[in-house]
Design an enzyme around this catalytic site. Structure first.
Site, PDB file in Angstrom:
ATOM      1  N   HIS A 147      -7.248  -4.936  10.049  1.00  0.00           N
ATOM      2  CA  HIS A 147      -6.942  -4.661   8.647  1.00  0.00           C
ATOM      3  C   HIS A 147      -5.644  -5.346   8.222  1.00  0.00           C
ATOM      4  O   HIS A 147      -4.789  -5.677   9.037  1.00  0.00           O
ATOM      5  CB  HIS A 147      -6.937  -3.154   8.333  1.00  0.00           C
ATOM      6  CG  HIS A 147      -5.748  -2.389   8.815  1.00  0.00           C
ATOM      7  ND1 HIS A 147      -5.773  -1.027   8.996  1.00  0.00           N
ATOM      8  CD2 HIS A 147      -4.485  -2.765   9.150  1.00  0.00           C
ATOM      9  CE1 HIS A 147      -4.586  -0.625   9.411  1.00  0.00           C
ATOM     10  NE2 HIS A 147      -3.789  -1.657   9.527  1.00  0.00           N
ATOM     11  N   ASP A 159       0.820  -1.213   0.000  1.00  0.00           N
ATOM     12  CA  ASP A 159       0.000   0.000   0.000  1.00  0.00           C
ATOM     13  C   ASP A 159       0.854   1.264   0.000  1.00  0.00           C
ATOM     14  O   ASP A 159       2.073   1.208   0.206  1.00  0.00           O
ATOM     15  CB  ASP A 159      -0.947   0.005   1.217  1.00  0.00           C
ATOM     16  CG  ASP A 159      -0.271  -0.433   2.519  1.00  0.00           C
ATOM     17  OD1 ASP A 159       0.975  -0.411   2.586  1.00  0.00           O
ATOM     18  OD2 ASP A 159      -0.985  -0.788   3.462  1.00  0.00           O
ATOM     19  N   GLU A 200      -9.541  -2.159   5.057  1.00  0.00           N
ATOM     20  CA  GLU A 200     -10.199  -1.814   6.314  1.00  0.00           C
ATOM     21  C   GLU A 200     -11.483  -2.638   6.489  1.00  0.00           C
ATOM     22  O   GLU A 200     -12.040  -3.139   5.499  1.00  0.00           O
ATOM     23  CB  GLU A 200     -10.529  -0.316   6.317  1.00  0.00           C
ATOM     24  CG  GLU A 200      -9.302   0.598   6.257  1.00  0.00           C
ATOM     25  CD  GLU A 200      -8.591   0.757   7.590  1.00  0.00           C
ATOM     26  OE1 GLU A 200      -8.424  -0.248   8.315  1.00  0.00           O
ATOM     27  OE2 GLU A 200      -8.181   1.883   7.916  1.00  0.00           O
ATOM     28  N   ASN A 209      -7.624  -3.103  14.148  1.00  0.00           N
ATOM     29  CA  ASN A 209      -9.009  -3.353  13.719  1.00  0.00           C
ATOM     30  C   ASN A 209      -9.095  -4.546  12.762  1.00  0.00           C
ATOM     31  O   ASN A 209     -10.138  -4.784  12.161  1.00  0.00           O
ATOM     32  CB  ASN A 209      -9.605  -2.094  13.074  1.00  0.00           C
ATOM     33  CG  ASN A 209      -8.847  -1.667  11.818  1.00  0.00           C
ATOM     34  OD1 ASN A 209      -7.905  -2.343  11.395  1.00  0.00           O
ATOM     35  ND2 ASN A 209      -9.261  -0.576  11.211  1.00  0.00           N
TER      36      ASN A 209
HETATM   37  P1  PGA Z   1       2.190  -1.973  12.806  1.00  0.00           P
HETATM   38  O1  PGA Z   1       1.037  -1.896  11.721  1.00  0.00           O
HETATM   39  O2  PGA Z   1       3.131  -3.006  12.345  1.00  0.00           O
HETATM   40  O3  PGA Z   1       2.783  -0.598  12.787  1.00  0.00           O
HETATM   41  O4  PGA Z   1       1.517  -2.309  14.087  1.00  0.00           O
HETATM   42  C1  PGA Z   1       0.471  -3.071  11.247  1.00  0.00           C
HETATM   43  C2  PGA Z   1      -0.671  -2.730  10.354  1.00  0.00           C
HETATM   44  O5  PGA Z   1      -1.368  -1.731  10.613  1.00  0.00           O
HETATM   45  O6  PGA Z   1      -0.903  -3.457   9.377  1.00  0.00           O
END
Ligand code: PGA
Length: 236
Positions: A138, A67, A143, A136
């Site tokens: 994702h 992304d 999302e 959450n």
């Molecule tokens: P993080 O993010 O590794 O910074 O916890 C993971 C994500 O949001 O996919």
């Protein structure tokens, strides 16, 4: 699915890096799907170490990242292109032209989404996709929603994602509100998926994603259906 509970962030990083290392050894011209965020930093550090020790050669590999924020070009310090260059690409022998990301400043984001899907297809799909998980549920920036979104798409980030990512920006307001993300289709079509998870704050969502109902409200739950999923987690 193969779930490995480990003791520390270092162990998680080492094991996930070893799996990526093995993938490159088995198929030097592989396509690696890569992720950003805090979780993979240790994994990339280990891959850089392996490369510096002469044990890992990226010269024939290709990468596709999950992304990118809309509105940030690759020179912006919070862009995911900048992150990937700094954490990995600048330190290993991969040709930058073979490191792909969605273009966050493409004139037409919808056309950019189509381009990205066609690109992944033209590369023959992804051999190994590295993933993190959001609080959450994702995956990439897929999302929670009413349905699983299959193609690469533009997404409005949820308030919880904006809040979580604001730690990298001066304020919540500066966090881009939209991003382009690979869809669940290309992720699920990856031949191997490695999900790395770190922190007690991720324990509940990981439990729901791996053992709860498969639902678009928790995009990561779709991974339960993946035929080759390895989860490496240190969640206390
Ligand atoms: P993080 O993010 O590794 O910074 O916890 C993971 C994500 O949001 O996919």
């Amino acid at each position: 699915m193969n779930v490995m509970h480990v003791e520390s962030y270092e162990q998680m990083s080492r094991i996930a890096a070893n799996i990526i290392w093995a993938q490159i050894v088995l198929k030097p011209e592989c396509v690696l799907g890569l992720a950003t965020g805090s979780t993979p930093v240790g994994i990339y550090k280990r891959l850089v170490e392996l490369h510096r020790n002469g044990e890992l050669d990226f010269s024939r590999a290709t990468t596709v990242n999950l992304d990118e924020y809309c509105g940030l070009d690759g020179g912006h310090p919070q862009s995911y292109r900048f992150f990937m260059n700094r954490q990995l690409f600048d330190h290993v022998n991969i040709e930058k032209a073979r490191t792909h990301m969605p273009d966050g400043v493409a004139a037409d984001p919808q056309t950019e989404c189509r381009r990205y899907d066609v690109l992944i297809q033209s590369l023959g799909g992804i051999d190994l996709q590295l993933l993190g998980i959001g609080h959450n549920g994702h995956i990439g920036f897929n999302e929670p929603g009413a349905e699983f979104c299959i193609p690469t798409h533009v997404v409005e980030l949820t308030p919880s994602t904006i809040k979580a990512n604001s730690r990298f920006f001066a304020s919540d307001e500066e966090v881009p509100k939209r991003a382009i993300t690979m869809g669940m289709g290309a992720i699920m079509a990856a031949r191997k998926v490695v999900l790395a998870v770190s922190g007690a704050d991720k324990r509940d969502i990981l439990e729901k994603a791996l053992y709860g109902p498969v639902t678009p409200q928790i995009p990561a739950s779709l991974l339960q259906l993946h035929p080759d999923l390895t989860v490496v987690c240190c969640v206390g």
